[in-house]
Motif scaffolding. Structure first.
Motif, PDB file in Angstrom:
ATOM      1  N   TRP A  29       0.828  -1.197   0.000  1.00 52.42           N
ATOM      2  CA  TRP A  29       0.000   0.000   0.000  1.00 52.42           C
ATOM      3  C   TRP A  29       0.868   1.255   0.000  1.00 52.42           C
ATOM      4  CZ3 TRP A  29      -0.867   4.177   3.293  1.00 52.42           C
ATOM      5  CH2 TRP A  29      -1.976   4.956   2.982  1.00 52.42           C
ATOM      6  N   ALA A  30       1.904   1.263   0.816  1.00 52.61           N
ATOM      7  CA  ALA A  30       2.793   2.419   0.879  1.00 52.61           C
ATOM      8  C   ALA A  30       3.508   2.621  -0.446  1.00 52.61           C
ATOM      9  CB  ALA A  30       3.811   2.247   2.007  1.00 52.61           C
ATOM     10  N   ALA A  31       3.946   1.545  -1.063  1.00 46.74           N
ATOM     11  CA  ALA A  31       4.628   1.652  -2.352  1.00 46.74           C
ATOM     12  C   ALA A  31       3.683   2.217  -3.409  1.00 46.74           C
ATOM     13  CB  ALA A  31       5.157   0.292  -2.781  1.00 46.74           C
ATOM     14  N   ASP A  32       2.413   1.780  -3.385  1.00 43.97           N
ATOM     15  CA  ASP A  32       1.420   2.291  -4.330  1.00 43.97           C
ATOM     16  C   ASP A  32       1.193   3.782  -4.115  1.00 43.97           C
ATOM     17  OD1 ASP A  32      -0.542   1.992  -6.396  1.00 43.97           O
ATOM     18  OD2 ASP A  32      -2.076   2.115  -4.837  1.00 43.97           O
ATOM     19  N   LEU A  33       1.091   4.199  -2.873  1.00 44.72           N
ATOM     20  CA  LEU A  33       0.855   5.597  -2.545  1.00 44.72           C
ATOM     21  C   LEU A  33       2.019   6.487  -2.963  1.00 44.72           C
ATOM     22  CD1 LEU A  33      -1.015   7.658  -1.152  1.00 44.72           C
ATOM     23  CD2 LEU A  33       0.173   7.139   0.981  1.00 44.72           C
ATOM     24  N   LEU A  34       3.219   5.961  -2.886  1.00 46.94           N
ATOM     25  CA  LEU A  34       4.410   6.753  -3.200  1.00 46.94           C
ATOM     26  C   LEU A  34       4.982   6.472  -4.589  1.00 46.94           C
ATOM     27  CD1 LEU A  34       6.133   6.488   0.289  1.00 46.94           C
ATOM     28  CD2 LEU A  34       4.816   8.406  -0.618  1.00 46.94           C
ATOM     29  N   ALA A  35       4.267   5.709  -5.406  1.00 47.05           N
ATOM     30  CA  ALA A  35       4.759   5.332  -6.736  1.00 47.05           C
ATOM     31  C   ALA A  35       5.025   6.540  -7.632  1.00 47.05           C
ATOM     32  CB  ALA A  35       3.772   4.382  -7.410  1.00 47.05           C
ATOM     33  N   TRP A  36       4.314   7.634  -7.413  1.00 47.23           N
ATOM     34  CA  TRP A  36       4.510   8.838  -8.224  1.00 47.23           C
ATOM     35  C   TRP A  36       5.954   9.339  -8.150  1.00 47.23           C
ATOM     36  CZ3 TRP A  36       6.104  13.274  -5.747  1.00 47.23           C
ATOM     37  CH2 TRP A  36       5.972  13.285  -4.358  1.00 47.23           C
ATOM     38  N   ARG A  37       6.634   9.054  -7.051  1.00 46.70           N
ATOM     39  CA  ARG A  37       8.013   9.548  -6.880  1.00 46.70           C
ATOM     40  C   ARG A  37       8.994   8.860  -7.822  1.00 46.70           C
ATOM     41  NH1 ARG A  37       9.482   9.979  -0.708  1.00 46.70           N
ATOM     42  NH2 ARG A  37      11.021  11.368  -1.596  1.00 46.70           N
ATOM     43  N   GLU A  38       8.587   7.707  -8.370  1.00 51.45           N
ATOM     44  CA  GLU A  38       9.458   6.951  -9.261  1.00 51.45           C
ATOM     45  C   GLU A  38       9.291   7.334 -10.733  1.00 51.45           C
ATOM     46  OE1 GLU A  38      11.746   5.176  -7.752  1.00 51.45           O
ATOM     47  OE2 GLU A  38      10.752   5.732  -5.881  1.00 51.45           O
ATOM     48  N   ALA A  39       8.375   8.242 -11.021  1.00 50.27           N
ATOM     49  CA  ALA A  39       8.136   8.645 -12.414  1.00 50.27           C
ATOM     50  C   ALA A  39       9.415   9.236 -13.007  1.00 50.27           C
ATOM     51  CB  ALA A  39       7.002   9.661 -12.481  1.00 50.27           C
ATOM     52  N   GLN A  40       9.776   8.739 -14.187  1.00 52.74           N
ATOM     53  CA  GLN A  40      11.002   9.186 -14.849  1.00 52.74           C
ATOM     54  C   GLN A  40      10.786  10.394 -15.753  1.00 52.74           C
ATOM     55  OE1 GLN A  40      14.095   7.824 -14.161  1.00 52.74           O
ATOM     56  NE2 GLN A  40      12.887   6.871 -12.554  1.00 52.74           N
ATOM     57  N   ALA A  41       9.534  10.610 -16.161  1.00 55.08           N
ATOM     58  CA  ALA A  41       9.224  11.714 -17.075  1.00 55.08           C
ATOM     59  C   ALA A  41       7.820  12.212 -16.769  1.00 55.08           C
ATOM     60  CB  ALA A  41       9.323  11.245 -18.526  1.00 55.08           C
ATOM     61  N   MET A  42       7.487  13.394 -17.273  1.00 54.87           N
ATOM     62  CA  MET A  42       6.193  13.997 -16.994  1.00 54.87           C
ATOM     63  C   MET A  42       5.023  13.099 -17.409  1.00 54.87           C
ATOM     64  SD  MET A  42       4.626  16.491 -15.543  1.00 54.87           S
ATOM     65  CE  MET A  42       5.720  17.905 -15.390  1.00 54.87           C
ATOM     66  N   PRO A  43       5.059  12.440 -18.583  1.00 46.83           N
ATOM     67  CA  PRO A  43       3.929  11.559 -18.924  1.00 46.83           C
ATOM     68  C   PRO A  43       3.704  10.440 -17.900  1.00 46.83           C
ATOM     69  CG  PRO A  43       5.236  12.011 -20.878  1.00 46.83           C
ATOM     70  CD  PRO A  43       6.004  12.565 -19.707  1.00 46.83           C
ATOM     71  N   ASP A  44       4.788   9.916 -17.326  1.00 44.92           N
ATOM     72  CA  ASP A  44       4.661   8.884 -16.287  1.00 44.92           C
ATOM     73  C   ASP A  44       4.002   9.459 -15.033  1.00 44.92           C
ATOM     74  OD1 ASP A  44       6.044   7.150 -17.980  1.00 44.92           O
ATOM     75  OD2 ASP A  44       7.984   7.625 -17.059  1.00 44.92           O
ATOM     76  N   LEU A  45       4.414  10.652 -14.652  1.00 39.63           N
ATOM     77  CA  LEU A  45       3.843  11.297 -13.473  1.00 39.63           C
ATOM     78  C   LEU A  45       2.364  11.606 -13.702  1.00 39.63           C
ATOM     79  CD1 LEU A  45       4.159  12.482 -10.664  1.00 39.63           C
ATOM     80  CD2 LEU A  45       4.994  14.605 -11.736  1.00 39.63           C
ATOM     81  N   VAL A  46       2.035  12.111 -14.878  1.00 38.55           N
ATOM     82  CA  VAL A  46       0.635  12.396 -15.205  1.00 38.55           C
ATOM     83  C   VAL A  46      -0.193  11.118 -15.115  1.00 38.55           C
ATOM     84  CG1 VAL A  46      -0.942  13.103 -17.061  1.00 38.55           C
ATOM     85  CG2 VAL A  46       1.100  14.465 -16.571  1.00 38.55           C
ATOM     86  N   GLU A  47       0.347  10.017 -15.610  1.00 33.39           N
ATOM     87  CA  GLU A  47      -0.376   8.741 -15.550  1.00 33.39           C
ATOM     88  C   GLU A  47      -0.634   8.321 -14.103  1.00 33.39           C
ATOM     89  OE1 GLU A  47      -2.455   5.313 -16.465  1.00 33.39           O
ATOM     90  OE2 GLU A  47      -2.092   7.130 -17.634  1.00 33.39           O
TER      91      GLU A  47
END
Length: 180
Positions: A29-47
């Motif tokens: 659950w914690a990994a899912d909640l913080l997964a946004w921090r692993e985004a490598q590019a803006m499209p990944d973060l937006v997703e």
């Protein structure tokens, strides 16, 4: 005694929060909640943000993602002069429904949850642009701020929002009220 800077306090608080999440809520659950921090590019973060909105709001996702641009406060003032005049120093993002563009004001950091919450807020506006009836543009603000607050609260953080101003703006009332 060493006094931590604001950034140091923020990092320490974030680290402690992550440890607590892992200890009490389970690593998945914690990994899912913080997964946004692993985004490598803006499209990944937006997703990541779109998936969160899918799970936590009733607003349907749009078929086409908005364009995301980093800009200056001066550009925001040019794009939305009335908004910039009222809160120029606090404007951190802007959604332009005509061009389907989200403007994020520099400095903006994809690893800072407060900055990412601004992106989330503007993504709500992107969804709202084709969903629902709004009596005035300000009526869209309260749901966007509520989504932003919910996301930050899930991370153990509080948004810096003037709720009185948001509620007044969302009410679509005439601004020129003078008791006589």
């Amino acid at each position: 005694m060493r006094i931590l800077s604001r950034a140091g306090l923020w990092s320490a608080r974030n680290g402690l929060f992550c440890l607590v999440l892992n200890a009490f809520c389970g690593g998945a659950w914690a990994a899912d909640l913080l997964a946004w921090r692993e985004a490598q590019a803006m499209p990944d973060l937006v997703e990541h943000m779109e998936v969160w909105l899918d799970r936590h709001t009733d607003l349907p996702r749009r078929a086409v993602a908005p364009e995301i641009r980093l800009t200056s406060t001066a550009t925001v003032a040019r794009l939305a002069p009335m908004r910039a005049a009222s809160d120029a120093s606090h404007t951190r993002g802007l959604y332009d429904p005509d061009s389907e563009t989200i403007w994020l004001v520099r400095p903006w950091n994809a690893k800072n949850p407060y900055d990412v919450s601004v992106l989330l807020h503007e993504l709500v506006h992107h969804r709202q642009a084709v969903h629902g009836h709004w009596y005035c543009p300000g009526a869209q603000e309260l749901p966007a701020y509520r989504a932003q607050q919910a996301w930050l609260n899930a991370l153990g953080l509080e948004p810096d929002v003037n709720w009185v101003a948001v509620v007044l703006e969302s009410g679509c009332t005439t601004r020129d009220i003078h008791p006589e």
